[in-house]
Scaffold this active site. Structure first.
Site, mmCIF file in Angstrom:
data_model
loop_
_atom_site.group_PDB
_atom_site.id
_atom_site.type_symbol
_atom_site.label_atom_id
_atom_site.label_comp_id
_atom_site.label_asym_id
_atom_site.label_seq_id
_atom_site.Cartn_x
_atom_site.Cartn_y
_atom_site.Cartn_z
ATOM 1 N N ARG A 101 115.091 66.289 -72.873
ATOM 2 C CA ARG A 101 113.719 65.973 -72.168
ATOM 3 C C ARG A 101 112.595 66.440 -72.740
ATOM 4 O O ARG A 101 112.283 67.333 -73.161
ATOM 5 C CB ARG A 101 114.038 66.940 -70.755
ATOM 6 C CG ARG A 101 112.989 67.042 -69.841
ATOM 7 C CD ARG A 101 113.320 67.569 -68.534
ATOM 8 N NE ARG A 101 114.046 66.947 -67.600
ATOM 9 C CZ ARG A 101 114.367 66.990 -66.474
ATOM 10 N NH1 ARG A 101 113.598 67.885 -65.759
ATOM 11 N NH2 ARG A 101 114.850 66.075 -65.816
ATOM 12 N N HIS A 134 113.540 57.886 -67.117
ATOM 13 C CA HIS A 134 114.358 58.819 -66.504
ATOM 14 C C HIS A 134 115.816 58.097 -66.314
ATOM 15 O O HIS A 134 116.088 58.019 -65.153
ATOM 16 C CB HIS A 134 113.791 59.461 -65.323
ATOM 17 C CG HIS A 134 114.637 60.901 -65.228
ATOM 18 N ND1 HIS A 134 115.802 61.233 -65.870
ATOM 19 C CD2 HIS A 134 114.501 61.703 -64.134
ATOM 20 C CE1 HIS A 134 116.260 62.342 -65.360
ATOM 21 N NE2 HIS A 134 115.371 62.692 -64.412
ATOM 22 N N GLN A 161 118.454 59.500 -64.305
ATOM 23 C CA GLN A 161 118.362 59.358 -62.804
ATOM 24 C C GLN A 161 118.665 58.363 -62.292
ATOM 25 O O GLN A 161 119.289 58.115 -61.055
ATOM 26 C CB GLN A 161 116.800 59.813 -62.630
ATOM 27 C CG GLN A 161 116.538 59.900 -61.150
ATOM 28 C CD GLN A 161 117.297 61.055 -60.331
ATOM 29 O OE1 GLN A 161 117.135 62.237 -60.684
ATOM 30 N NE2 GLN A 161 117.757 60.634 -59.251
ATOM 31 N N ASP A 173 108.889 59.484 -55.102
ATOM 32 C CA ASP A 173 109.043 60.583 -55.979
ATOM 33 C C ASP A 173 107.517 61.176 -55.993
ATOM 34 O O ASP A 173 106.589 60.843 -55.264
ATOM 35 C CB ASP A 173 109.177 60.102 -57.462
ATOM 36 C CG ASP A 173 109.507 61.171 -58.635
ATOM 37 O OD1 ASP A 173 109.608 62.293 -57.883
ATOM 38 O OD2 ASP A 173 109.503 61.017 -59.806
ATOM 39 N N CYS A 208 114.499 61.381 -56.185
ATOM 40 C CA CYS A 208 115.103 62.290 -57.380
ATOM 41 C C CYS A 208 115.456 63.777 -57.348
ATOM 42 O O CYS A 208 115.851 64.504 -57.664
ATOM 43 C CB CYS A 208 114.538 61.817 -58.639
ATOM 44 S SG CYS A 208 112.940 62.194 -58.746
ATOM 45 N N ARG A 230 124.151 62.577 -59.814
ATOM 46 C CA ARG A 230 123.741 62.997 -61.278
ATOM 47 C C ARG A 230 124.887 63.586 -62.115
ATOM 48 O O ARG A 230 124.931 63.117 -63.290
ATOM 49 C CB ARG A 230 122.594 64.106 -61.397
ATOM 50 C CG ARG A 230 121.291 63.712 -60.707
ATOM 51 C CD ARG A 230 120.611 62.860 -61.547
ATOM 52 N NE ARG A 230 120.590 62.808 -62.922
ATOM 53 C CZ ARG A 230 119.601 63.522 -63.371
ATOM 54 N NH1 ARG A 230 118.631 64.056 -62.543
ATOM 55 N NH2 ARG A 230 119.443 63.586 -64.843
HETATM 56 N N1 CP Z 1 115.682 64.681 -60.670
HETATM 57 C C1 CP Z 1 115.838 65.461 -61.745
HETATM 58 O O1 CP Z 1 115.777 65.125 -62.831
HETATM 59 O O2 CP Z 1 115.812 66.955 -61.512
HETATM 60 P P1 CP Z 1 115.385 68.235 -62.514
HETATM 61 O O3 CP Z 1 114.007 68.013 -62.967
HETATM 62 O O4 CP Z 1 115.814 69.230 -61.856
HETATM 63 O O5 CP Z 1 116.461 67.970 -63.607
HETATM 64 N N1 NVA Z 2 108.354 62.064 -61.938
HETATM 65 C C1 NVA Z 2 108.949 63.425 -62.053
HETATM 66 C C2 NVA Z 2 110.416 63.525 -62.007
HETATM 67 C C3 NVA Z 2 111.046 64.888 -62.033
HETATM 68 C C4 NVA Z 2 112.691 64.768 -61.987
HETATM 69 C C5 NVA Z 2 108.436 64.193 -63.321
HETATM 70 O O1 NVA Z 2 108.452 63.455 -64.366
HETATM 71 O O2 NVA Z 2 108.092 65.305 -62.918
#
Ligand code: CP
Ligand code: NVA
Length: 301
Positions: free
Chosen positions: A98, A125, A128, A216, A256, A284
């Protein structure tokens, strides 16, 4: 032999995506392709769902996860990203990461000799999107021909969802404020995969006939400085009961998570009867198990 990486969902072919979703729908407790093996999980940003679902998926497949934060390894500072990728490839069966900057994933993938999976970047993502598709398959039945709407920022989550949904033959409708929608590059990429999306600036127009409505946060991780400006730009893009009422009868609400109640969605929607966000979060785990099981088998071919 080329290593398969999943930096975006269209790194899978449509039939491979279908196979990952098929595996995701199988209950845990079957094959243990990661027995005696490990998966390295690298995080530059906070995570609840992604970390936990990935770790549990690895355990369910018989393996052991090793999660670590950027500050522990000093990527690009203590040592080059390519060295990290080459070293970790000798320990782990798969690497997940990440990152703030998608290019770091590309650097990892270029040097790794095991599959690299995007656990969220500024661009996409895909993990997701796998859960989103699995959830929609459970609630909508057949994905092909069904309509999915996105209301809000065309961000990392939206991009991966739009790509995946298009690959599965869904009709994609996007409502985004000017300047926050898909780029020409996004539209070309989507058009190469299936029906081009409908793009509008009117949420009720996008959700008309949609069986699933997604949104989101307006400011993603790394965009905290833009939060105020974005709050102004996204006025009128909140998913409330009026927006949900404009969708198809029986439409589900998806997010998400984490969600900001009172901003991109009202509490009445995210906590209401049309919301499937908790099932989506639980998926997930199942979709990650499906992806890892497919990737590990693919790497052994
Ligand atoms: N939806 C998602 O990716 O959640 P987190 O950021 O908590 O991993
Ligand atoms: N769009 C959001 C998703 C978090 C799971 C971010 O990148 O912060």
């Amino acid at each position: 032999m080329t290593v398969r990486h999943v930096l975006e969902i269209d790194d899978l072919r449509a039939e491979e995506l279908d196979e990952v979703l098929r595996r995701a729908a199988e209950p845990p407790g079957g094959d243990r392709p990661l027995a005696g093996r490990t998966v390295g999980l690298y995080f530059e940003k906070p995570s609840l769902r992604t970390r936990h679902s990935s770790e549990v998926a690895v355990v369910q497949l018989g393996g052991h996860p090793v999660t670590f934060r950027r500050e522990e390894v000093g990527s690009g500072e203590r040592e080059p990203v390519a060295d990290i990728a080459r070293v970790l490839s000798g320990y782990h069966a798969v690497l997940g990461a990440r990152v703030f900057d998608h290019r770091l994933l590309e650097e990892l993938a270029a040097a790794a000799t095991v599959p690299v999976v995007n656990l969220l970047s500024d661009r996409g993502h895909p993990c997701q999107a796998l859960a989103d598709l699995l959830t929609m398959r459970q609630h909508l039945g057949e994905l092909e021909g069904a309509t999915v709407a996105w209301v809000g920022d065309f961000n990392n989550v939206a991009r991966s969802l739009a790509l995946g949904a298009t690959m599965m033959g869904m009709k994609v409708r996007l409502a985004c404020p000017p300047g926050y929608g898909p780029t020409d590059e996004d539209l070309d990429r989507l058009a190469a995969l299936g029906a081009p999306p409908v793009v509008t600036t009117r949420p009720t127009e996008a959700v008309a006939g949609a069986a699933a409505v997604h949104t989101d946060v307006w400011a993603s991780m790394g965009q905290e400085d833009e939060a105020e400006e974005r709050a102004r730009a996204f006025e009128g893009f909140q998913v409330d009961d009026r927006v949900m009422d404009a969708a198809a009868p029986g439409a589900v609400f998806m997010h998400c998570l984490p969600a900001h109640r009172g901003e991109e969605v009202t509490a009445s929607v995210v906590d209401g009867p049309r919301s499937v966000v908790i099932a989506q979060a639980h998926n997930r785990l199942h979709s990650m198990r499906g992806l890892l099981s497919w990737l590990v088998e693919e790497a052994q071919r």
